[in-house]
Design a protein around this motif. Structure first.
Motif, PDB file in Angstrom:
ATOM      1  N   ALA A  16       0.757  -1.279   0.028  1.00 38.96           N
ATOM      2  CA  ALA A  16      -0.067   0.144   0.034  1.00 38.96           C
ATOM      3  C   ALA A  16       1.105   1.381   0.008  1.00 38.96           C
ATOM      4  CB  ALA A  16      -1.010   0.103   1.303  1.00 38.96           C
ATOM      5  N   ALA A  17       2.045   1.088   0.669  1.00 35.58           N
ATOM      6  CA  ALA A  17       2.840   2.426   0.862  1.00 35.58           C
ATOM      7  C   ALA A  17       3.416   2.694  -0.665  1.00 35.58           C
ATOM      8  CB  ALA A  17       4.010   2.162   1.669  1.00 35.58           C
ATOM      9  N   ALA A  18       3.593   1.664  -1.212  1.00 34.48           N
ATOM     10  CA  ALA A  18       4.189   1.800  -2.745  1.00 34.48           C
ATOM     11  C   ALA A  18       3.323   2.365  -3.629  1.00 34.48           C
ATOM     12  CB  ALA A  18       4.720   0.363  -2.993  1.00 34.48           C
ATOM     13  N   ILE A  19       2.253   2.206  -3.352  1.00 34.48           N
ATOM     14  CA  ILE A  19       1.094   2.690  -4.233  1.00 34.48           C
ATOM     15  C   ILE A  19       0.543   3.826  -4.044  1.00 34.48           C
ATOM     16  CG2 ILE A  19      -1.425   2.134  -5.159  1.00 34.48           C
ATOM     17  CD1 ILE A  19      -0.829  -0.739  -4.764  1.00 34.48           C
ATOM     18  N   ALA A  20       0.832   4.322  -2.795  1.00 30.27           N
ATOM     19  CA  ALA A  20       0.086   5.467  -2.019  1.00 30.27           C
ATOM     20  C   ALA A  20       0.555   6.776  -2.658  1.00 30.27           C
ATOM     21  CB  ALA A  20       0.195   5.356  -0.674  1.00 30.27           C
ATOM     22  N   ASP A  21       1.846   6.961  -2.882  1.00 31.36           N
ATOM     23  CA  ASP A  21       2.349   8.235  -3.702  1.00 31.36           C
ATOM     24  C   ASP A  21       1.651   8.591  -5.090  1.00 31.36           C
ATOM     25  OD1 ASP A  21       4.979  10.345  -3.755  1.00 31.36           O
ATOM     26  OD2 ASP A  21       4.516   9.455  -5.770  1.00 31.36           O
ATOM     27  N   PRO A  22       1.246   9.724  -5.263  1.00 26.52           N
ATOM     28  CA  PRO A  22       0.423  10.087  -6.190  1.00 26.52           C
ATOM     29  C   PRO A  22       1.172   9.973  -7.621  1.00 26.52           C
ATOM     30  CG  PRO A  22       0.148  11.712  -4.771  1.00 26.52           C
ATOM     31  CD  PRO A  22       1.247  10.915  -3.985  1.00 26.52           C
ATOM     32  N   SER A  23       2.521  10.338  -7.516  1.00 25.68           N
ATOM     33  CA  SER A  23       3.333  10.132  -8.974  1.00 25.68           C
ATOM     34  C   SER A  23       3.296   8.540  -9.440  1.00 25.68           C
ATOM     35  CB  SER A  23       4.764  10.692  -8.970  1.00 25.68           C
ATOM     36  OG  SER A  23       4.618  12.012  -8.886  1.00 25.68           O
ATOM     37  N   ARG A  24       3.542   7.766  -8.277  1.00 23.74           N
ATOM     38  CA  ARG A  24       3.641   6.339  -8.534  1.00 23.74           C
ATOM     39  C   ARG A  24       2.295   5.666  -8.823  1.00 23.74           C
ATOM     40  NH1 ARG A  24       7.377   6.748  -4.242  1.00 23.74           N
ATOM     41  NH2 ARG A  24       5.914   5.781  -2.600  1.00 23.74           N
ATOM     42  N   SER A  49      10.205  14.515 -13.544  1.00 23.02           N
ATOM     43  CA  SER A  49      11.273  14.467 -14.368  1.00 23.02           C
ATOM     44  C   SER A  49      11.846  12.970 -14.463  1.00 23.02           C
ATOM     45  CB  SER A  49      12.493  15.095 -13.764  1.00 23.02           C
ATOM     46  OG  SER A  49      12.785  14.593 -12.484  1.00 23.02           O
ATOM     47  N   ALA A  50      12.790  12.781 -15.471  1.00 18.53           N
ATOM     48  CA  ALA A  50      13.379  11.350 -15.672  1.00 18.53           C
ATOM     49  C   ALA A  50      13.967  10.820 -14.426  1.00 18.53           C
ATOM     50  CB  ALA A  50      14.165  11.355 -16.882  1.00 18.53           C
ATOM     51  N   SER A  51      14.737  11.674 -13.684  1.00 19.44           N
ATOM     52  CA  SER A  51      15.352  11.373 -12.547  1.00 19.44           C
ATOM     53  C   SER A  51      14.546  11.037 -11.450  1.00 19.44           C
ATOM     54  CB  SER A  51      16.435  12.307 -12.173  1.00 19.44           C
ATOM     55  OG  SER A  51      15.726  13.632 -11.780  1.00 19.44           O
ATOM     56  N   THR A  52      13.284  11.632 -11.287  1.00 21.68           N
ATOM     57  CA  THR A  52      12.542  11.454 -10.237  1.00 21.68           C
ATOM     58  C   THR A  52      11.737  10.083 -10.740  1.00 21.68           C
ATOM     59  OG1 THR A  52      11.955  13.786  -9.859  1.00 21.68           O
ATOM     60  CG2 THR A  52      10.357  12.152  -9.172  1.00 21.68           C
ATOM     61  N   VAL A  53      11.216  10.006 -11.636  1.00 19.90           N
ATOM     62  CA  VAL A  53      10.573   8.494 -12.044  1.00 19.90           C
ATOM     63  C   VAL A  53      11.442   7.450 -11.774  1.00 19.90           C
ATOM     64  CG1 VAL A  53      10.807   8.246 -14.516  1.00 19.90           C
ATOM     65  CG2 VAL A  53       8.789   7.840 -13.529  1.00 19.90           C
ATOM     66  N   SER A  54      12.595   7.516 -12.017  1.00 20.11           N
ATOM     67  CA  SER A  54      13.622   6.312 -11.797  1.00 20.11           C
ATOM     68  C   SER A  54      13.670   5.897 -10.157  1.00 20.11           C
ATOM     69  CB  SER A  54      15.025   6.674 -11.818  1.00 20.11           C
ATOM     70  OG  SER A  54      15.085   6.931 -13.621  1.00 20.11           O
ATOM     71  N   GLY A  55      13.550   7.243  -9.277  1.00 20.89           N
ATOM     72  CA  GLY A  55      13.112   6.771  -7.950  1.00 20.89           C
ATOM     73  C   GLY A  55      12.009   6.086  -7.549  1.00 20.89           C
ATOM     74  N   HIS A  56      10.783   6.358  -8.162  1.00 17.23           N
ATOM     75  CA  HIS A  56       9.625   5.926  -7.910  1.00 17.23           C
ATOM     76  C   HIS A  56       9.651   4.478  -8.610  1.00 17.23           C
ATOM     77  CE1 HIS A  56       7.718   9.265  -6.261  1.00 17.23           C
ATOM     78  NE2 HIS A  56       7.759  10.104  -7.373  1.00 17.23           N
ATOM     79  N   LEU A  57      10.336   4.094  -9.839  1.00 19.59           N
ATOM     80  CA  LEU A  57      10.215   2.890 -10.349  1.00 19.59           C
ATOM     81  C   LEU A  57      11.343   1.671  -9.182  1.00 19.59           C
ATOM     82  CD1 LEU A  57      10.829   3.738 -14.250  1.00 19.59           C
ATOM     83  CD2 LEU A  57       8.677   2.476 -13.198  1.00 19.59           C
ATOM     84  N   ALA A  58      12.521   2.705  -8.884  1.00 15.79           N
ATOM     85  CA  ALA A  58      13.116   1.837  -7.981  1.00 15.79           C
ATOM     86  C   ALA A  58      12.121   1.040  -6.865  1.00 15.79           C
ATOM     87  CB  ALA A  58      14.100   2.394  -7.415  1.00 15.79           C
ATOM     88  N   LYS A  59      11.260   1.999  -6.206  1.00 15.27           N
ATOM     89  CA  LYS A  59      10.372   1.725  -5.022  1.00 15.27           C
ATOM     90  C   LYS A  59       9.504   0.707  -5.419  1.00 15.27           C
ATOM     91  CE  LYS A  59      10.783   5.784  -2.171  1.00 15.27           C
ATOM     92  NZ  LYS A  59      12.269   5.987  -2.433  1.00 15.27           N
ATOM     93  N   LEU A  60       8.786   0.929  -6.564  1.00 15.85           N
ATOM     94  CA  LEU A  60       7.801  -0.052  -7.274  1.00 15.85           C
ATOM     95  C   LEU A  60       8.299  -1.280  -7.517  1.00 15.85           C
ATOM     96  CD1 LEU A  60       5.878   2.236  -9.551  1.00 15.85           C
ATOM     97  CD2 LEU A  60       5.147   1.405  -7.380  1.00 15.85           C
ATOM     98  N   LEU A  61       9.585  -1.426  -7.920  1.00 11.87           N
ATOM     99  CA  LEU A  61      10.375  -2.903  -8.109  1.00 11.87           C
ATOM    100  C   LEU A  61      10.477  -3.605  -6.809  1.00 11.87           C
ATOM    101  CD1 LEU A  61      12.903  -1.695 -10.948  1.00 11.87           C
ATOM    102  CD2 LEU A  61      11.068  -3.357 -11.122  1.00 11.87           C
ATOM    103  N   GLU A  62      10.865  -2.745  -5.917  1.00 12.39           N
ATOM    104  CA  GLU A  62      11.258  -3.243  -4.638  1.00 12.39           C
ATOM    105  C   GLU A  62       9.813  -3.834  -4.259  1.00 12.39           C
ATOM    106  OE1 GLU A  62      13.524  -1.881  -0.246  1.00 12.39           O
ATOM    107  OE2 GLU A  62      12.936  -0.292  -1.733  1.00 12.39           O
ATOM    108  N   ALA A  63       9.019  -3.097  -4.046  1.00 12.03           N
ATOM    109  CA  ALA A  63       7.598  -3.661  -3.652  1.00 12.03           C
ATOM    110  C   ALA A  63       6.927  -4.850  -4.365  1.00 12.03           C
ATOM    111  CB  ALA A  63       6.601  -2.565  -3.717  1.00 12.03           C
ATOM    112  N   GLY A  64       7.655  -5.076  -5.524  1.00 13.77           N
ATOM    113  CA  GLY A  64       7.246  -6.341  -6.311  1.00 13.77           C
ATOM    114  C   GLY A  64       5.854  -5.867  -6.979  1.00 13.77           C
TER     115      GLY A  64
END
Length: 254
Positions: A16-24, A49-64
């Motif tokens: 839920a925490a991974a999904i909760a961010d508006p950008s993610r 930005s591209a750098s910001t989305v990379s951080g979001h994708l890393a969190k989504l990957l980590e959450a599976g």
């Protein structure tokens, strides 16, 4: 009763925490259709930005909840499975609507998916629909226009395809001549008459090669498509919508 995975309780809070961010959440919504999309497109969809989305994708990957696929030098992201999509759709049913603040980025992303140029031929939903119509009308033969990652040998997203061989039929040659495209004249060139690309937004085939370029030139000449004010974007005109449906049976949803 608690929901468990094997002998352990499910870590609902982490997902839920991974999904909760508006950008993610916007990234995940963009992936709901089942397509694999590059980070650049997901950044546009999320409005970051591209750098910001990379951080979001890393969190989504980590959450599976997303996984990454490599196609040549490119990386594409998709939901890990239908369970993620089902969970997102369930949340969407109980969530309040978002306020509209800016449509610039999302409008551009939508326009690119709808119709764009891929080098010198049309791509996106329009390009895919055109190839599908040419196959259905018997202008071309040899495949069904679909990209099947699990069965692909050398094909990959956002690249010229090689696994399928499309051929121009004799009735198709006559139909194209009536439309103003001389396929016989194109054969004399060095470029292959018929090629295809695996469309990265639609994840189906669109027509490339000399024939794809000639058809695109003809669509521009007839004013059935026009170049947009953003890079690579093209717009289907009212005349084009009518003409493509009457000539090839192409129907593009709004």
């Amino acid at each position: 009763m608690a929901t468990t995975t094997g002998a352990r309780d499910a870590d609902i809070a982490r997902a839920a925490a991974a999904i909760a961010d508006p950008s993610r959440a916007r990234v995940l919504t963009a992936l709901l259709e089942g397509r694999a999309l590059p980070a650049s497109v997901l950044a546009t969809e999320a409005g970051v930005s591209a750098s910001t989305v990379s951080g979001h994708l890393a969190k989504l990957l980590e959450a599976g909840v997303v996984r990454v696929e490599r196609h040549g030098r490119h990386r594409y992201y998709r939901l890990t499975g239908p369970a993620v999509g089902e969970a997102l759709e369930a949340l969407a049913r109980i969530a309040p609507p978002l306020p509209v603040t800016s449509l610039r980025q999302s409008s551009h992303a939508h326009a690119l998916r709808r119709a764009r140029t891929c080098y010198d031929h049309v791509a996106g939903a329009l390009g895919v629909a055109l190839l599908a119509a040419l196959l259905e009308r018997g202008v071309l033969e040899g495949g069904d226009g679909r990209f099947r990652p699990e069965a692909a040998e050398s094909d990959r997203l956002s690249a010229p395809g090689n696994d399928t061989t499309y051929r121009l039929t004799e009735p198709g040659r006559a139909a194209l001549a009536a439309f103003g495209v001389d396929a016989d004249g194109l054969v004399a060139g060095r470029r292959p008459l018929i090629r295809y690309c695996v469309d990265w937004t639609e994840q189906r085939h669109h027509l490339a090669g000399a024939l794809g370029a000639a058809l695109t030139d003809r669509l521009f000449a007839l004013d059935w498509i026009r170049r947009g004010d953003r890079r690579r974007v093209v717009h289907l005109t009212d005349a084009g919508r009518t003409g493509l449906e009457r000539t090839f049976g192409v129907v593009l949803d709004n």
